[in-house]
Write a protein that holds these residues in place. Structure first.
Motif, PDB file in Angstrom:
ATOM      1  N   ALA A  68       0.814  -1.223   0.000  1.00  0.00           N
ATOM      2  CA  ALA A  68       0.000   0.000   0.000  1.00  0.00           C
ATOM      3  C   ALA A  68       0.843   1.268   0.000  1.00  0.00           C
ATOM      4  CB  ALA A  68      -0.932  -0.002   1.204  1.00  0.00           C
ATOM      5  N   ASP A  69       2.135   1.161   0.307  1.00  0.00           N
ATOM      6  CA  ASP A  69       2.945   2.375   0.478  1.00  0.00           C
ATOM      7  C   ASP A  69       3.458   2.953  -0.837  1.00  0.00           C
ATOM      8  OD1 ASP A  69       4.727   0.398  -0.172  1.00  0.00           O
ATOM      9  OD2 ASP A  69       6.123   0.781   1.478  1.00  0.00           O
ATOM     10  N   LEU A  70       3.103   2.353  -1.988  1.00  0.00           N
ATOM     11  CA  LEU A  70       3.574   2.855  -3.277  1.00  0.00           C
ATOM     12  C   LEU A  70       2.580   3.806  -3.933  1.00  0.00           C
ATOM     13  CD1 LEU A  70       5.218  -0.370  -4.773  1.00  0.00           C
ATOM     14  CD2 LEU A  70       6.361   1.645  -3.854  1.00  0.00           C
ATOM     15  N   GLY A  71       1.493   4.093  -3.266  1.00  0.00           N
ATOM     16  CA  GLY A  71       0.533   5.068  -3.778  1.00  0.00           C
ATOM     17  C   GLY A  71      -0.151   4.643  -5.058  1.00  0.00           C
ATOM     18  N   MET A  72      -0.460   3.350  -5.180  1.00  0.00           N
ATOM     19  CA  MET A  72      -1.064   2.849  -6.410  1.00  0.00           C
ATOM     20  C   MET A  72      -2.584   2.938  -6.373  1.00  0.00           C
ATOM     21  SD  MET A  72       1.044  -0.573  -7.384  1.00  0.00           S
ATOM     22  CE  MET A  72       2.818  -0.689  -7.257  1.00  0.00           C
ATOM     23  N   ARG A  73      -3.160   3.154  -7.543  1.00  0.00           N
ATOM     24  CA  ARG A  73      -4.606   3.040  -7.737  1.00  0.00           C
ATOM     25  C   ARG A  73      -4.839   2.177  -8.978  1.00  0.00           C
ATOM     26  NH1 ARG A  73      -8.141   6.224  -4.586  1.00  0.00           N
ATOM     27  NH2 ARG A  73      -6.898   6.991  -2.827  1.00  0.00           N
ATOM     28  N   PHE A  74      -5.917   1.394  -8.941  1.00  0.00           N
ATOM     29  CA  PHE A  74      -6.202   0.431  -9.994  1.00  0.00           C
ATOM     30  C   PHE A  74      -7.572   0.743 -10.598  1.00  0.00           C
ATOM     31  CE2 PHE A  74      -3.824  -1.635  -6.523  1.00  0.00           C
ATOM     32  CZ  PHE A  74      -2.588  -1.729  -7.165  1.00  0.00           C
ATOM     33  N   VAL A  75      -7.603   0.961 -11.910  1.00  0.00           N
ATOM     34  CA  VAL A  75      -8.822   1.365 -12.607  1.00  0.00           C
ATOM     35  C   VAL A  75      -9.242   0.243 -13.545  1.00  0.00           C
ATOM     36  CG1 VAL A  75      -9.866   3.078 -14.121  1.00  0.00           C
ATOM     37  CG2 VAL A  75      -8.107   3.779 -12.462  1.00  0.00           C
ATOM     38  N   LEU A  76     -10.483  -0.220 -13.405  1.00  0.00           N
ATOM     39  CA  LEU A  76     -11.011  -1.318 -14.211  1.00  0.00           C
ATOM     40  C   LEU A  76     -12.122  -0.794 -15.108  1.00  0.00           C
ATOM     41  CD1 LEU A  76      -9.781  -2.599 -11.520  1.00  0.00           C
ATOM     42  CD2 LEU A  76     -11.165  -4.598 -12.066  1.00  0.00           C
ATOM     43  N   VAL A  77     -11.913  -0.902 -16.434  1.00  0.00           N
ATOM     44  CA  VAL A  77     -12.839  -0.330 -17.411  1.00  0.00           C
ATOM     45  C   VAL A  77     -13.224  -1.394 -18.433  1.00  0.00           C
ATOM     46  CG1 VAL A  77     -13.155   1.440 -19.180  1.00  0.00           C
ATOM     47  CG2 VAL A  77     -11.760   1.941 -17.152  1.00  0.00           C
ATOM     48  N   GLY A  78     -14.514  -1.480 -18.735  1.00  0.00           N
ATOM     49  CA  GLY A  78     -14.978  -2.395 -19.776  1.00  0.00           C
ATOM     50  C   GLY A  78     -16.258  -3.090 -19.380  1.00  0.00           C
ATOM     51  N   ARG A  79     -16.939  -3.640 -20.364  1.00  0.00           N
ATOM     52  CA  ARG A  79     -18.181  -4.364 -20.098  1.00  0.00           C
ATOM     53  C   ARG A  79     -17.900  -5.582 -19.222  1.00  0.00           C
ATOM     54  NH1 ARG A  79     -18.943  -2.568 -25.429  1.00  0.00           N
ATOM     55  NH2 ARG A  79     -20.861  -1.335 -25.677  1.00  0.00           N
ATOM     56  N   GLY A  80     -18.657  -5.708 -18.146  1.00  0.00           N
ATOM     57  CA  GLY A  80     -18.497  -6.838 -17.243  1.00  0.00           C
ATOM     58  C   GLY A  80     -17.575  -6.579 -16.074  1.00  0.00           C
ATOM     59  N   MET A  81     -16.833  -5.473 -16.088  1.00  0.00           N
ATOM     60  CA  MET A  81     -15.929  -5.178 -14.976  1.00  0.00           C
ATOM     61  C   MET A  81     -16.684  -4.960 -13.669  1.00  0.00           C
ATOM     62  SD  MET A  81     -12.672  -5.231 -15.552  1.00  0.00           S
ATOM     63  CE  MET A  81     -11.323  -4.920 -16.714  1.00  0.00           C
ATOM     64  N   ASP A  82     -17.928  -4.465 -13.776  1.00  0.00           N
ATOM     65  CA  ASP A  82     -18.720  -4.193 -12.577  1.00  0.00           C
ATOM     66  C   ASP A  82     -19.693  -5.326 -12.268  1.00  0.00           C
ATOM     67  OD1 ASP A  82     -20.172  -3.759 -14.848  1.00  0.00           O
ATOM     68  OD2 ASP A  82     -20.926  -1.786 -14.279  1.00  0.00           O
ATOM     69  N   SER A  83     -19.345  -6.534 -12.697  1.00  0.00           N
ATOM     70  CA  SER A  83     -20.186  -7.695 -12.394  1.00  0.00           C
ATOM     71  C   SER A  83     -20.106  -8.013 -10.907  1.00  0.00           C
ATOM     72  CB  SER A  83     -19.734  -8.905 -13.202  1.00  0.00           C
ATOM     73  OG  SER A  83     -18.455  -9.348 -12.766  1.00  0.00           O
ATOM     74  N   PRO A  84     -21.152  -8.618 -10.328  1.00  0.00           N
ATOM     75  CA  PRO A  84     -21.128  -8.958  -8.891  1.00  0.00           C
ATOM     76  C   PRO A  84     -19.930  -9.824  -8.512  1.00  0.00           C
ATOM     77  CG  PRO A  84     -23.350  -9.175  -9.761  1.00  0.00           C
ATOM     78  CD  PRO A  84     -22.459  -8.909 -10.945  1.00  0.00           C
ATOM     79  N   GLU A  85     -19.556 -10.760  -9.379  1.00  0.00           N
ATOM     80  CA  GLU A  85     -18.438 -11.652  -9.072  1.00  0.00           C
ATOM     81  C   GLU A  85     -17.134 -10.873  -8.899  1.00  0.00           C
ATOM     82  OE1 GLU A  85     -15.843 -15.212 -11.202  1.00  0.00           O
ATOM     83  OE2 GLU A  85     -17.731 -14.533 -12.094  1.00  0.00           O
ATOM     84  N   LEU A  86     -16.857  -9.947  -9.834  1.00  0.00           N
ATOM     85  CA  LEU A  86     -15.612  -9.189  -9.743  1.00  0.00           C
ATOM     86  C   LEU A  86     -15.661  -8.159  -8.622  1.00  0.00           C
ATOM     87  CD1 LEU A  86     -14.655  -8.646 -13.494  1.00  0.00           C
ATOM     88  CD2 LEU A  86     -13.788 -10.344 -11.876  1.00  0.00           C
ATOM     89  N   LEU A  87     -16.826  -7.570  -8.376  1.00  0.00           N
ATOM     90  CA  LEU A  87     -16.952  -6.623  -7.262  1.00  0.00           C
ATOM     91  C   LEU A  87     -16.689  -7.320  -5.931  1.00  0.00           C
ATOM     92  CD1 LEU A  87     -20.063  -4.530  -8.379  1.00  0.00           C
ATOM     93  CD2 LEU A  87     -17.670  -3.797  -8.332  1.00  0.00           C
ATOM     94  N   LYS A  88     -17.149  -8.561  -5.791  1.00  0.00           N
ATOM     95  CA  LYS A  88     -16.871  -9.320  -4.560  1.00  0.00           C
ATOM     96  C   LYS A  88     -15.382  -9.598  -4.422  1.00  0.00           C
ATOM     97  CE  LYS A  88     -21.370 -11.672  -4.309  1.00  0.00           C
ATOM     98  NZ  LYS A  88     -22.069 -12.977  -4.457  1.00  0.00           N
ATOM     99  N   ARG A  89     -14.733  -9.875  -5.530  1.00  0.00           N
ATOM    100  CA  ARG A  89     -13.292 -10.153  -5.489  1.00  0.00           C
ATOM    101  C   ARG A  89     -12.529  -8.907  -5.051  1.00  0.00           C
ATOM    102  NH1 ARG A  89     -11.824 -14.660  -8.319  1.00  0.00           N
ATOM    103  NH2 ARG A  89      -9.614 -15.245  -8.088  1.00  0.00           N
ATOM    104  N   VAL A  90     -12.928  -7.755  -5.571  1.00  0.00           N
ATOM    105  CA  VAL A  90     -12.311  -6.496  -5.157  1.00  0.00           C
ATOM    106  C   VAL A  90     -12.560  -6.247  -3.668  1.00  0.00           C
ATOM    107  CG1 VAL A  90     -12.448  -3.996  -5.409  1.00  0.00           C
ATOM    108  CG2 VAL A  90     -12.345  -5.443  -7.451  1.00  0.00           C
ATOM    109  N   ALA A  91     -13.785  -6.484  -3.229  1.00  0.00           N
ATOM    110  CA  ALA A  91     -14.140  -6.223  -1.828  1.00  0.00           C
ATOM    111  C   ALA A  91     -13.339  -7.098  -0.870  1.00  0.00           C
ATOM    112  CB  ALA A  91     -15.640  -6.451  -1.622  1.00  0.00           C
ATOM    113  N   ARG A  92     -12.921  -8.273  -1.316  1.00  0.00           N
ATOM    114  CA  ARG A  92     -12.139  -9.175  -0.450  1.00  0.00           C
ATOM    115  C   ARG A  92     -10.667  -8.796  -0.380  1.00  0.00           C
ATOM    116  NH1 ARG A  92     -15.182 -13.377  -3.117  1.00  0.00           N
ATOM    117  NH2 ARG A  92     -13.338 -13.872  -4.383  1.00  0.00           N
TER     118      ARG A  92
END
Length: 363
Positions: A213-237
């Motif tokens: 976390a100390d490298l100041g990174m941010r991760f941007v996910l763009v595209g159809r299906g990126m906001d699917s429940p399965e991937l959102l749960k993976r991000v939340a974990r």
């Protein structure tokens, strides 16, 4: 060249496809294009004086669409029928039955063609096909290794022509990432892809989640299906879900790429010549790709980006971390990436090779 006539059947089209057709038209090839009337590239063709007529195929077997293609073959009498999408291939081959025209197909991904699949015998394995244009050498090699017991595709049918680009197409200003809540000092890693299992998006999320976390990174996910429940749960974990910005489909994907430091494509298999990575390189955004399919033809490891083994989340995380820890090197790779597109993947080269293909077929 004045007597060389080509009928091109496509769908919506894209930047490199349309640019290639315009260059061929300017070189003296008589091209007529059939495609989607509402495509944004119709105006490009019109401005360049390329004849266009609307055609929207309903599926692989569209009888009315095939009859329309057949009518154009009979009236226009081209020497070459160039079919650029899946639906156009099936209907175009049906329309060409009994007609003396050379047939060229386009293939943009690796694999998923088999001598045991009857459907493939009425498309890419159809004996009527004269040439298959492969978007990457990896695609051509996959075709060469098809078959068994002496049955295979003749090598002379297969031609590699990388899609060509023009840096003038990529001039969108960078997006203001502050509107997404991303601090200006952040090291931004973007993944732009329409989600499919072979694209490796879960692996990308896991690799990013493992980074410190100390490298100041941010991760941007763009595209159809990126906001699917399965991937959102993976991000939340993940340990730091607040570092992820899941946007789904966006019309301003190019501007988001231009505002990012690194662009990642973690494909597991069957990759062709990825458009999002070409766009990233054109915007000086350093690419990190897996070695699946044609991506290593596009990105030279440690010269114009980084290449990691497909399916290796640890190697992907290490590559991103190397770039985050040496931002000057990251920027230098981005500059080299843009130069590589300009020198080796430009639209003039693609048009020249396509013209050579046409001449070879009509010699």
């Amino acid at each position: 060249m004045a007597d060389l006539r080509v009928l091109v059947v496509t769908e919506e089209g894209d930047h490199p496809e349309t640019g290639n057709l315009i260059k061929l038209h300017q070189a003296g090839v008589k091209i007529k294009v059939l495609g989607w009337e509402d495509s944004p590239y119709v105006s490009w063709l019109a401005d360049a004086g390329v004849p266009f007529e609307p055609l929207r195929l309903a599926g692989k077997r569209d009888r009315e669409g095939a009859r329309l293609i057949a009518r154009h073959l009979d009236e226009y009498r081209p020497q070459i029928l160039h079919l650029l999408r899946k639906r156009t291939i099936f209907n175009g081959l049906a329309a060409a039955k009994g007609r003396p025209v050379k047939i060229v197909l386009y293939r943009g991904i690796v694999g998923n063609v088999s001598f045991l699949n009857p459907i493939d015998w009425i498309s890419f394995l159809n004996p009527r096909v004269d040439r298959i244009v492969c978007v990457a050498e990896a695609v051509r090699q996959e075709f060469l290794h098809l078959g068994f017991a002496g049955l295979g595709i003749p090598p002379e049918k297969l031609v590699t022509i990388h899609k060509g680009h023009d840096l003038d197409w990529y001039r969108d200003p960078p997006a203001d990432l502050g509107q997404l809540g991303i601090p200006s000092s952040s090291f931004v890693v973007i993944c732009v892809v329409n989600v499919r299992p072979r694209k490796g998006v879960p692996l990308f999320i896991d690799a990013c989640a493992s980074l410190p976390a100390d490298l100041g990174m941010r991760f941007v996910l763009v595209g159809r299906g990126m906001d699917s429940p399965e991937l959102l749960k993976r991000v939340a974990r993940s340990p730091h879900p607040d570092r992820f910005h899941v946007l789904g489909f966006r019309n301003d994907a190019a501007r988001l790429i231009a505002a990012s430091d690194v662009s990642v494509l973690a494909s597991l298999r069957r990759e062709g010549l990825p458009r999002s990575i070409i766009e990233s390189m054109s915007y000086r955004t350093t690419p990190v790709v897996s070695d699946a399919g044609g991506s290593p033809e596009l990105v030279e490891n440690e010269r114009s980006g980084l290449v990691v083994p497909a399916g290796d989340a640890g190697a992907l995380a290490d590559a991103i971390m190397r770039l985050a820890r040496d931002r000057d090197w990251c920027r230098a790779l981005g500059e080299n990436a843009r130069e590589r597109i300009a020198r080796h993947f430009n639209v003039d080269m693609a048009a020249r090779k396509t013209l050579e293909l046409y001449r070879d077929l009509t010699a």
